[in-house]
Design an enzyme around this catalytic site. Structure first.
Site, PDB file in Angstrom:
ATOM      1  N   ASP A  64       0.897  -1.147   0.000  1.00 31.77           N
ATOM      2  CA  ASP A  64       0.000   0.000   0.000  1.00 31.77           C
ATOM      3  C   ASP A  64       0.944   1.207   0.000  1.00 31.77           C
ATOM      4  O   ASP A  64       2.101   1.078   0.364  1.00 31.77           O
ATOM      5  CB  ASP A  64      -0.836  -0.064   1.286  1.00 31.77           C
ATOM      6  CG  ASP A  64      -1.593   1.217   1.563  1.00 31.77           C
ATOM      7  OD1 ASP A  64      -2.379   1.607   0.698  1.00 31.77           O
ATOM      8  OD2 ASP A  64      -1.401   1.796   2.637  1.00 31.77           O
ATOM      9  N   ASP A 256      -1.065  -0.471   6.016  1.00 30.08           N
ATOM     10  CA  ASP A 256      -1.182   0.133   7.348  1.00 30.08           C
ATOM     11  C   ASP A 256      -2.607  -0.001   7.874  1.00 30.08           C
ATOM     12  O   ASP A 256      -2.909   0.441   8.969  1.00 30.08           O
ATOM     13  CB  ASP A 256      -0.765   1.600   7.314  1.00 30.08           C
ATOM     14  CG  ASP A 256      -1.667   2.435   6.410  1.00 30.08           C
ATOM     15  OD1 ASP A 256      -2.452   1.847   5.647  1.00 30.08           O
ATOM     16  OD2 ASP A 256      -1.585   3.662   6.469  1.00 30.08           O
ATOM     17  N   ASP A 260      -7.340  -0.441   3.956  1.00 31.17           N
ATOM     18  CA  ASP A 260      -6.926  -1.682   3.304  1.00 31.17           C
ATOM     19  C   ASP A 260      -6.987  -2.910   4.209  1.00 31.17           C
ATOM     20  O   ASP A 260      -6.439  -3.952   3.880  1.00 31.17           O
ATOM     21  CB  ASP A 260      -5.545  -1.538   2.645  1.00 31.17           C
ATOM     22  CG  ASP A 260      -4.500  -1.070   3.612  1.00 31.17           C
ATOM     23  OD1 ASP A 260      -4.701  -1.236   4.815  1.00 31.17           O
ATOM     24  OD2 ASP A 260      -3.469  -0.541   3.158  1.00 31.17           O
TER      25      ASP A 260
END
Ligand code: ADP
Ligand code: MG
Length: 363
Positions: A64, A256, A260
């Site tokens: 990410d 993190d 997500d």
């Protein structure tokens, strides 16, 4: 043939002693515990031995962007109001963002600097991957990216500056935008390089704009980048990678947890940032990097591969010695002493070997 009862019973007992699986049953889990212990010394929390197995075979690492490869601390680089003043635009945005914990919100509140009167804010709604909507002083204020503006039907205009743009609209009229930019973690380039050296493909998924994603990918030397993704699109991308991989090399996802967490739990191996990450991420992930350094993934991979090597050594060693002892006893060369060695001796040696998994080289 022949031979007395005594002889046959003696041989049968020798067989029984040799075939006792102690060496395997003790040393294999012990190696995994050793690997987990070694990893925790480096600040890597592994939630189970099976994740070491998956990590050792991972061929693709998906990152990410915000908070994982970048620091997640945005600096305001420009404030471009259309109708109001710069101060008003920033205040309104900070108010609308006041209840969000997204790195962008935190940075905007930081940039505003003053105490926020949260009693002016009501009906806050967080729109994952797009922005926020809230009532400020009774007016509906939306702050977020171009997707959000399109969704609420506000005509916006792009900014010439490269950076993450937060557009602001109040009651359906465009007020202007704030450009913010994030820095990549000092450790991120190292992480990508270390993974490449190990033959791993690196992919980045981000909800941010294409130019921002591309700039970061270029700076870090990532193999692939996909931008402007909503949380559900990130899941779809990971599904695609899962489908195209051989059953062996499973992709790992590093995030993190802000927007997500679904991907973290969907991927076979979810890796979360421990300090920056949300609680949901730490809960959903299989491996947690306590100090947020992406380069620890390569370290974890080395530990995982080494642990599996030790496990295999122990299995092969125990089986070979046992098979040999069985043959020797069968032909009458070996007696109970050799049988005892094939059981206890092999166990002790395998345990000593397993304990090597605990030792990790610290760089
Ligand atoms: P990433 O995938 O890089 O971690 P996110 O999925 O968290 O990013 O967010 C994607 C995009 O959505 C951001 O780049 C931003 O444009 C917009 N966004 C998300 N949350 C907010 C917010 N609270 N305020 C403004 N914009 C937001
Ligand atoms: Mg994120």
């Amino acid at each position: 043939q022949g031979g007395g009862w005594r002889e046959w019973i003696y041989q049968a007992l020798s067989f029984l002693v040799i075939s006792c699986p102690c060496a395997l049953v003790i040393s294999v889990p012990l190696s995994f515990f050793g690997g987990i212990g070694g990893a925790s010394k480096c600040g890597i929390l592994v939630k189970g031995g099976n994740y070491l197995e998956v990590l050792a075979e991972t061929e693709v690492v998906v990152f990410d962007k915000t908070g994982t490869l970048t620091k997640g601390v945005f600096n305001v680089t420009a404030i471009h109001p259309d109708t109001c003043s710069e101060g008003q635009l920033l205040e309104l945005t900070a108010l609308a963002e006041s209840y969000s914990d997204h790195p962008i919100s935190r940075s905007l509140k930081e940039a505003y600097g003053k105490e926020l009167d949260t009693s002016r804010v009501a009906e806050v709604e967080e729109l994952a991957g797009r922005g926020v909507r809230a009532k400020v002083d009774g007016a509906v204020v939306c702050a977020g990216n171009d997707k959000l503006m399109d969704e609420i039907g506000v005509s916006w205009h792009p900014c010439h500056r490269v950076g993450t743009t937060v557009h602001v609209a109040s009651e359906g009229t465009y007020l202007g935008h704030i450009v913010i930019s994030d820095e990549v973690k000092g450790d991120a380039a190292l992480a990508v390089k270390a993974l490449k050296e190990r033959g791993i493909r690196t992919v980045m998924l981000t909800g941010d704009a294409q130019p921002v994603g591309e700039a970061v990918a270029k700076e870090l030397g990532l193999d692939e980048v996909h931008a402007q993704l909503l949380p559900a699109d990130k899941v779809a991308q990971v599904e695609r990678l899962l489908a195209e991989k051989t059953p062996k090399g499973k992709p790992a996802f590093v995030g993190d947890g802000i927007n997500d967490a679904p991907v973290l739990s969907r991927a076979d191996l979810g890796i979360a940032m421990g300090a920056l990450g949300s609680d949901a991420a730490i809960e959903a992930a299989d491996i947690v990097l306590m100090d947020d350094q992406p380069s620890k993934i390569a370290t974890a991979m080395d530990i995982a591969r080494r642990t599996l090597r030790i496990v295999r050594q122990n299995i092969v060693f125990a089986l070979v010695v046992k098979a040999l002892a069985l043959v020797l006893v069968a032909v009458g060369v070996a007696n109970m002493w050799e049988a005892v060695f094939a059981d206890v001796g092999v166990s002790v040696l395998a345990i000593l070997n397993a304990m090597r998994a605990l030792k990790v080289r610290k760089e």
